[in-house]
Enzyme design. Structure first.
Site, PDB file in Angstrom:
ATOM      1  N   ARG A  51       0.821  -1.216   0.000  1.00 29.34           N
ATOM      2  CA  ARG A  51       0.000   0.000   0.000  1.00 29.34           C
ATOM      3  C   ARG A  51       0.852   1.263   0.000  1.00 29.34           C
ATOM      4  NH1 ARG A  51      -3.026  -1.695   5.264  1.00 29.34           N
ATOM      5  NH2 ARG A  51      -0.851  -2.224   5.548  1.00 29.34           N
ATOM      6  N   LYS A 148       1.571 -20.480   4.325  1.00 34.32           N
ATOM      7  CA  LYS A 148       0.893 -20.927   5.535  1.00 34.32           C
ATOM      8  C   LYS A 148       0.705 -19.719   6.454  1.00 34.32           C
ATOM      9  CE  LYS A 148       4.004 -21.850   9.184  1.00 34.32           C
ATOM     10  NZ  LYS A 148       4.512 -22.587  10.240  1.00 34.32           N
ATOM     11  N   HIS A 178       7.393 -24.714   3.327  1.00 29.84           N
ATOM     12  CA  HIS A 178       8.784 -24.636   2.867  1.00 29.84           C
ATOM     13  C   HIS A 178       9.598 -25.873   3.258  1.00 29.84           C
ATOM     14  CE1 HIS A 178       9.281 -22.904   6.894  1.00 29.84           C
ATOM     15  NE2 HIS A 178      10.485 -23.411   6.833  1.00 29.84           N
ATOM     16  N   LYS A 182      13.009 -28.604   1.078  1.00 30.43           N
ATOM     17  CA  LYS A 182      14.356 -28.936   1.562  1.00 30.43           C
ATOM     18  C   LYS A 182      14.893 -30.151   0.825  1.00 30.43           C
ATOM     19  CE  LYS A 182      14.188 -26.852   6.111  1.00 30.43           C
ATOM     20  NZ  LYS A 182      15.361 -25.980   6.015  1.00 30.43           N
ATOM     21  N   GLU A 216      13.207 -26.240  18.146  1.00 30.94           N
ATOM     22  CA  GLU A 216      13.779 -24.906  17.922  1.00 30.94           C
ATOM     23  C   GLU A 216      14.334 -24.384  19.233  1.00 30.94           C
ATOM     24  OE1 GLU A 216      11.245 -22.438  14.842  1.00 30.94           O
ATOM     25  OE2 GLU A 216       9.939 -23.477  16.229  1.00 30.94           O
ATOM     26  N   ASP A 235       0.713 -24.415  14.334  1.00 36.35           N
ATOM     27  CA  ASP A 235       1.847 -23.769  13.668  1.00 36.35           C
ATOM     28  C   ASP A 235       2.804 -24.791  13.050  1.00 36.35           C
ATOM     29  OD1 ASP A 235       3.324 -21.391  13.029  1.00 36.35           O
ATOM     30  OD2 ASP A 235       4.796 -21.973  14.551  1.00 36.35           O
ATOM     31  N   HIS A 240       4.045 -28.936   8.882  1.00 39.24           N
ATOM     32  CA  HIS A 240       5.387 -29.492   8.689  1.00 39.24           C
ATOM     33  C   HIS A 240       5.487 -30.953   9.150  1.00 39.24           C
ATOM     34  CE1 HIS A 240       6.283 -25.439   7.862  1.00 39.24           C
ATOM     35  NE2 HIS A 240       6.559 -25.044   9.083  1.00 39.24           N
ATOM     36  N   LYS A 331       9.443 -25.025  21.165  1.00 37.39           N
ATOM     37  CA  LYS A 331      10.289 -23.834  21.113  1.00 37.39           C
ATOM     38  C   LYS A 331      11.113 -23.746  22.393  1.00 37.39           C
ATOM     39  CE  LYS A 331       7.729 -21.133  17.892  1.00 37.39           C
ATOM     40  NZ  LYS A 331       8.715 -21.321  16.841  1.00 37.39           N
TER      41      LYS A 331
HETATM   42  P1  NAP Z   1       4.410  -8.429   6.958  1.00 32.53           P
HETATM   43  O1  NAP Z   1       5.849  -8.242   7.268  1.00 32.53           O
HETATM   44  O2  NAP Z   1       3.397  -7.858   7.891  1.00 32.53           O
HETATM   45  O3  NAP Z   1       4.174  -7.776   5.500  1.00 32.53           O
HETATM   46  C1  NAP Z   1       2.901  -7.638   4.953  1.00 32.53           C
HETATM   47  C2  NAP Z   1       3.028  -7.084   3.540  1.00 32.53           C
HETATM   48  O4  NAP Z   1       1.725  -6.973   2.981  1.00 32.53           O
HETATM   49  C3  NAP Z   1       3.664  -5.726   3.456  1.00 32.53           C
HETATM   50  O5  NAP Z   1       4.421  -5.645   2.273  1.00 32.53           O
HETATM   51  C4  NAP Z   1       2.459  -4.788   3.375  1.00 32.53           C
HETATM   52  O6  NAP Z   1       2.839  -3.593   2.745  1.00 32.53           O
HETATM   53  C5  NAP Z   1       1.515  -5.638   2.507  1.00 32.53           C
HETATM   54  N1  NAP Z   1       0.093  -5.335   2.690  1.00 32.53           N
HETATM   55  C6  NAP Z   1      -0.618  -5.361   3.850  1.00 32.53           C
HETATM   56  N2  NAP Z   1      -1.910  -5.032   3.618  1.00 32.53           N
HETATM   57  C7  NAP Z   1      -2.015  -4.799   2.276  1.00 32.53           C
HETATM   58  C8  NAP Z   1      -3.076  -4.427   1.420  1.00 32.53           C
HETATM   59  N3  NAP Z   1      -4.326  -4.208   1.887  1.00 32.53           N
HETATM   60  N4  NAP Z   1      -2.827  -4.292   0.107  1.00 32.53           N
HETATM   61  C9  NAP Z   1      -1.576  -4.496  -0.382  1.00 32.53           C
HETATM   62  N5  NAP Z   1      -0.531  -4.864   0.380  1.00 32.53           N
HETATM   63  C10 NAP Z   1      -0.734  -5.011   1.693  1.00 32.53           C
HETATM   64  O7  NAP Z   1       4.021  -9.954   6.760  1.00 32.53           O
HETATM   65  P2  NAP Z   1       5.001 -11.177   6.404  1.00 32.53           P
HETATM   66  O8  NAP Z   1       5.681 -11.623   7.647  1.00 32.53           O
HETATM   67  O9  NAP Z   1       5.851 -10.819   5.229  1.00 32.53           O
HETATM   68  O10 NAP Z   1       3.965 -12.341   6.037  1.00 32.53           O
HETATM   69  C11 NAP Z   1       3.322 -12.424   4.788  1.00 32.53           C
HETATM   70  C12 NAP Z   1       2.554 -13.749   4.723  1.00 32.53           C
HETATM   71  O11 NAP Z   1       3.465 -14.832   4.815  1.00 32.53           O
HETATM   72  C13 NAP Z   1       1.557 -13.959   5.872  1.00 32.53           C
HETATM   73  O12 NAP Z   1       0.475 -14.704   5.377  1.00 32.53           O
HETATM   74  C14 NAP Z   1       2.353 -14.797   6.862  1.00 32.53           C
HETATM   75  O13 NAP Z   1       1.505 -15.566   7.688  1.00 32.53           O
HETATM   76  C15 NAP Z   1       3.137 -15.675   5.908  1.00 32.53           C
HETATM   77  N6  NAP Z   1       4.382 -16.209   6.466  1.00 32.53           N
HETATM   78  C16 NAP Z   1       5.376 -15.374   6.852  1.00 32.53           C
HETATM   79  C17 NAP Z   1       6.556 -15.906   7.333  1.00 32.53           C
HETATM   80  C18 NAP Z   1       7.703 -15.023   7.745  1.00 32.53           C
HETATM   81  O14 NAP Z   1       8.757 -15.584   8.047  1.00 32.53           O
HETATM   82  N7  NAP Z   1       7.564 -13.717   7.751  1.00 32.53           N
HETATM   83  C19 NAP Z   1       6.725 -17.297   7.414  1.00 32.53           C
HETATM   84  C20 NAP Z   1       5.688 -18.130   6.994  1.00 32.53           C
HETATM   85  C21 NAP Z   1       4.529 -17.561   6.509  1.00 32.53           C
HETATM   86  P3  NAP Z   1       2.084  -2.186   3.052  1.00 32.53           P
HETATM   87  O15 NAP Z   1       2.083  -2.025   4.531  1.00 32.53           O
HETATM   88  O16 NAP Z   1       2.875  -1.167   2.309  1.00 32.53           O
HETATM   89  O17 NAP Z   1       0.734  -2.361   2.508  1.00 32.53           O
END
Ligand code: NAP
Length: 482
Positions: A51, A148, A178, A182, A216, A235, A240, A331
């Site tokens: 956004r 996930k 993921h 592996k 972990e 989780d 996994h 954990k």
């Molecule tokens: P995050 O750090 O909170 O990032 C969210 C992203 O979505 C940001 O780029 C945000 O940018 C964008 N966003 C949020 N609302 C939006 C909207 N209405 N329109 C367009 N863009 C929007 O989240 P994340 O950790 O990267 O996780 C992303 C997904 O991956 C989630 O489903 C999470 O459960 C999953 N996941 C993450 C991890 C991890 O290690 N981080 C691991 C496994 C799964 P703006 O704020 O600029 O909109």
């Protein structure tokens, strides 16, 4: 040894959530490494979406700092980074709204493979599926990648599946776990189905028990809000551990084909027996070992969410009946380790006078750290002095076997993203698999909420609650060391 790199077709990859944590830590570094390895075509195009209003140049700076932070120093070079940054564009689109979509559409090439990576909160998956379709971005051959958690129970997973199915065919949906990317996970299949040695003994006649551990040493970090709603069962176990269990227990598929493999995995989930109350131990880590306790970290002093769970599981089918599968994840444990270990039964008739230091033949397939396979074998202790026995490991680290100097193991995300571009779903979960996993896990979680079952506290830096040891001791077995 030189890795064989087969370049993929030119693609346009739109990362919804392109500035988020997952994009910075995993997706962008994975793409950079594939470009550097020569697999990502130079005319591939990656579009970050969020956004925030950002010029593309600022997004390239975000990507460059992510590469510097999350890619090993020896894999960083200025030329590859410049090439990679040139592939990137940024567009600001609020996926809930109607603005910005036509600018995004204009960036798409008609003759490129089109991939939409939903790296946003799961609550946005449905609207995003709808918008990509209504705004004419989706094509019959495009792919979507979802992360996930895929639902938080059977009903929500089914709703998500139904909503996505309104726009995309199952062959277009890539649900990422993921762990499946592996090297060792695929090696589990190569080991079982590519060697005549193992398959004949891979059953309850020869296998005493199977243990799957995902330990972990870290705590929940800043994921408190999410984790307290999920817990270890949702989780880790539902995805996994269940996937590792399926790959270990499944029948050989008729061919190495995505649907044939996923059919066999689904049959395993459907053969899982109900888990009795006495066969589950859950725990929560206390303060100590230099860190705070779970209750403090999650911000909910009354939380009854488990950070550790151990289960004894029966696979009720012809191959496995009578061989328990013990699953455990937690954990703030003693170390970080993911492994599947298969303990074989003792020979039927023992001809030696002594047992030596035997604990039994044991095959351990390590996913982390140091992916590889170890087999413990009984041999004669060398030298004179009679027939003394001793156990020795036959250890194969993939990094050593494949000569790490010339070949670095690709990260799971590198392999998975390239598989999406290639249209290969083998390492992704099918909708019915995810639903079946939830319908096995749901009754266990429901029982916890209904009967107020005990959560055992455990000290950080240990192997978890002592009650998890009893789960095996009462069967005269022992967990492998963490
Ligand atoms: P995050 O750090 O909170 O990032 C969210 C992203 O979505 C940001 O780029 C945000 O940018 C964008 N966003 C949020 N609302 C939006 C909207 N209405 N329109 C367009 N863009 C929007 O989240 P994340 O950790 O990267 O996780 C992303 C997904 O991956 C989630 O489903 C999470 O459960 C999953 N996941 C993450 C991890 C991890 O290690 N981080 C691991 C496994 C799964 P703006 O704020 O600029 O909109």
């Amino acid at each position: 040894m030189v890795a064989t790199v087969i370049p993929v077709d030119p693609f346009d990859l739109v990362i919804f959530g392109g500035t988020g944590d997952l994009a910075r830590r995993k997706i962008l570094p994975a793409l950079y490494r594939r470009l550097r390895a020569g697999q990502m075509p130079k005319n591939a195009h990656v579009v970050g979406v969020g956004r925030k209003v950002l010029p593309t140049e600022a997004y390239r700076q975000i990507a460059a700092s992510a590469i510097r932070e999350f890619v090993r120093r020896e894999e960083q070079d200025a030329g590859s980074l410049d090439d990679f940054l040139r592939c990137l564009t940024y567009r600001n689109v609020d996926v809930r709204g109607r603005e910005g979509w036509s600018e995004l559409r204009e960036l798409m090439c008609t003759d490129h493979v089109r991939v939409f990576y939903f790296s946003v909160a799961p609550s946005l998956f449905s609207i995003l599926s709808e918008r990509t379709h209504d705004e004419d971005l989706a094509t019959p051959d495009c792919r979507i990648v979802v992360e996930k958690p895929f639902g938080h129970d059977f009903a929500s997973a089914r709703t998500l599946n139904t909503e996505m199915a309104a726009t995309f065919d199952e062959h277009q949906i890539y649900r990422i776990d993921h762990y499946l990317g592996k090297e060792t996970v695929q090696n589990l299949m190569a080991l079982r189905f590519g060697n005549a040695l193992f398959e004949p003994v891979w059953n309850s006649q020869f296998v005493d028990n199977v243990q799957i551990t995902v330990a972990e040493s870290i705590g929940i970090g800043d994921r408190g809000g999410y984790y307290d709603e999920a817990g270890a069962m949702r989780d880790m176990v539902q995805n996994h551990l269940m996937q590792l269990l399926c790959l270990t227990a499944m029948e050989p598929p008729a061919q190495f084909d995505p649907d044939a493999i996923r059919d066999e995995k689904l049959k395993v989930i459907k053969s899982l027996g109900p888990v009795m109350r006495k066969d589950v131990v859950r725990g929560q880590y206390l303060k100590g070992n230099g860190g705070s306790g779970y209750l403090e970290e999650c911000g909910n002093p009354k939380s009854r969410t488990e950070t550790f769970v151990a289960l004894k599981v029966q696979v009720d089918n012809w191959r496995w009946s009578g061989t328990p599968f013990y699953l455990r994840t937690g954990k703030r444990l003693r170390s970080t380790l993911t492994e599947v270990s298969v303990a074989f039964k003792d020979p039927r008739h023992w001809i030696f006078d002594e047992h030596g230091n035997r604990k039994g033949t044991n095959l351990a397939i390590r996913l982390q750290p140091n992916e590889g396979i170890t087999m413990r074998m009984t041999i004669k202790d060398p030298g004179p002095g009679g027939m003394r026995l001793k156990e020795v490991p036959l250890d194969m680290s993939f990094a050593d076997a494949l000569d790490e100097g010339t070949l670095t193991m690709p990260d799971a995300y590198e392999r998975l993203i390239m598989d999406v571009v290639r249209g290969n779903q083998t390492l992704f979960m099918r909708g019915d698999e995810v639903e079946a996993a939830w319908s096995w896990v749901d009754p266990i979680i429901l029982r916890w909420s209904q009967d107020g079952s005990v959560i055992h506290e455990y000290e950080p830096g240990t192997v978890g609650p002592i009650e998890s040891l009893f789960l095996l001791h009462r069967d005269s077995r022992y967990w492998r060391e963490i």
